[in-house]
Structures are given as C-alpha cells and as structure tokens.
Design a protein around this motif. Structure first.
Motif, PDB file in Angstrom:
ATOM      1  N   LEU A 103     -27.828  15.153  34.540  1.00 28.93           N
ATOM      2  CA  LEU A 103     -28.693  16.150  33.909  1.00 28.93           C
ATOM      3  C   LEU A 103     -28.702  16.004  32.393  1.00 28.93           C
ATOM      4  O   LEU A 103     -29.762  16.060  31.757  1.00 28.93           O
ATOM      5  N   THR A 194     -26.135  24.710  31.412  1.00 25.07           N
ATOM      6  CA  THR A 194     -25.063  24.484  32.377  1.00 25.07           C
ATOM      7  C   THR A 194     -24.686  25.766  33.104  1.00 25.07           C
ATOM      8  O   THR A 194     -24.328  25.729  34.292  1.00 25.07           O
ATOM      9  N   TYR A 197     -27.209  26.081  35.766  1.00 26.21           N
ATOM     10  CA  TYR A 197     -26.894  25.089  36.803  1.00 26.21           C
ATOM     11  C   TYR A 197     -25.695  25.524  37.643  1.00 26.21           C
ATOM     12  O   TYR A 197     -25.725  25.437  38.878  1.00 26.21           O
TER      13      TYR A 197
END
Length: 212
Positions: A103, A194, A197
């Motif tokens: 990513l 993050t 995510y």
C-alpha cells in the motif's frame, strides 16, 4: 431515552466512525499534496522540533526510527513466532506487514512528493508521502495492540503494554520529522491511512477467527 440510543449507536459503530474520520483526514492531505499545496504546520513542526535538537536527542530518535525499519520488524516477527502459541497470529502479522508495504509503495508512486529539502539529519531515498515508517509502525505495533486487547492477560499488564506500544508509534512518527526526512503531513497521512486500513483488516480477522 434518545441520549441512550445515541450512546448505543456510537458505541456500536465507533470503529466505522474512526474509519470515516481517518479517511477524511487522509483525503484532505492527499488532495492538497496532489495539487502541490503546502501546509503551514509542516514548517512549524520542523521549527519546533529543531529547537530541541541536540546530539543525545538525535541519537535517541535514530534508535526510535529504527524500530520501524524492515530489519528490526523482521526480527520482531521471528521473535513473535517463538512467543505466539497460535501460528495463525504469526502469519497474520506477516500478511499485515506485506499489505502495508504494498500500500505504501503504491501511494508513494501515486503522489510522488519529494522529501524535505536541506533539513535532513539522516539520508533517505524515495518519495515522501505518506511516511512509510509511520505506516509500518502503526500497522505492526497497532496490530499487536489489537492482539493484546483480544488476549486474556491481566488488565493492568494489558493497559501497560498497550500504552508502551502507543508511545512507540507516536515517537516513530515524531522521529521522522525530527530527522528531517518527512513532513508532519506525511506522518499524519501515514497514520490516518493505516488506521483506516487496520480497522478493516482487524474486522476481517475478527470475522475469520469466529468462523474457525
């Protein structure tokens, strides 16, 4: 009665609320970077941290930033392999790190923001946005926080360990700015993306473990 319904709704959906907030923060930062805009708080962050600059603090932050380096995280993964009773968790830690690297690489290729000029204490290559160390630290140590939260260890020890991990994550982010290799906006973008995510990843993990 209405207040109770609102409280229950917030409690039940707190993870999705944080997800939306994190994505909103990342989107604002990302759009500004794409349009080659600047943030005044980036300059203020450099100035404020450099006011504290000293040889000892520089050494400290160099050690802190190493906690999110690839070599150190691999060693930690091997250490977890020995400690964890369930190998499934070890594999999940590895998958989590691989996802984060992929990513971050993709995002840096999209935004291609150059690193800060004339302020770096250490040498780094590659693009700046979002911060890879910030993403790796939150992904790795954040996932450990999730595993600790789900564990059956004593509450006081759990709180203590989680607190230490949170401090490590924040210090790694600060180290990237202090060392002059990232803007504050790079770090905030890394953390916010993050976090979003991780919310999705841990939700999938929770569902997966329930099915087993």
């Amino acid at each position: 009665m209405k207040q109770n319904r609102i409280s229950k709704f917030l409690y039940k959906n707190i993870r999705w609320i944080f997800l939306v907030i994190a994505l909103l923060i990342f989107s604002i930062l990302a759009m500004t970077v794409l349009n080659q805009g600047e943030f005044s708080f980036d300059r203020h962050a450099f100035t404020w941290l450099r006011n504290w600059e000293s040889p000892s603090l520089t050494t400290f932050f160099k050690m802190v930033t190493a906690l999110a380096s690839a070599s150190v995280l691999i060693v930690f993964c091997l250490f977890l392999l020995i400690l964890m009773k369930k190998r499934t968790y070890f594999y999940l830690v590895g998958i989590n790190l691989i996802n984060t690297v992929v990513l971050n690489t993709a995002l840096k290729f999209i935004f291609r923001r150059e690193r800060p000029l004339n302020v770096a204490i250490i040498e780094e290559t590659g693009y700046s946005f979002p911060s890879g160390h910030s993403m790796a630290s939150l992904a790795f140590y954040g996932f450990l926080i999730y595993l600790l939260y789900k564990s059956s260890i004593k509450k006081k020890l759990k709180i203590a360990l989680i607190t230490v991990l949170v401090i490590i994550i924040l210090l790694i982010g600060a180290s990237r700015i202090y060392l002059g290799v990232h803007y504050l906006s790079d770090v905030l973008a890394g953390f916010s993306f993050t976090l979003a995510y991780l919310i999705i990843f841990t939700k999938l993990i929770t569902n997966y473990m329930k099915e087993k």
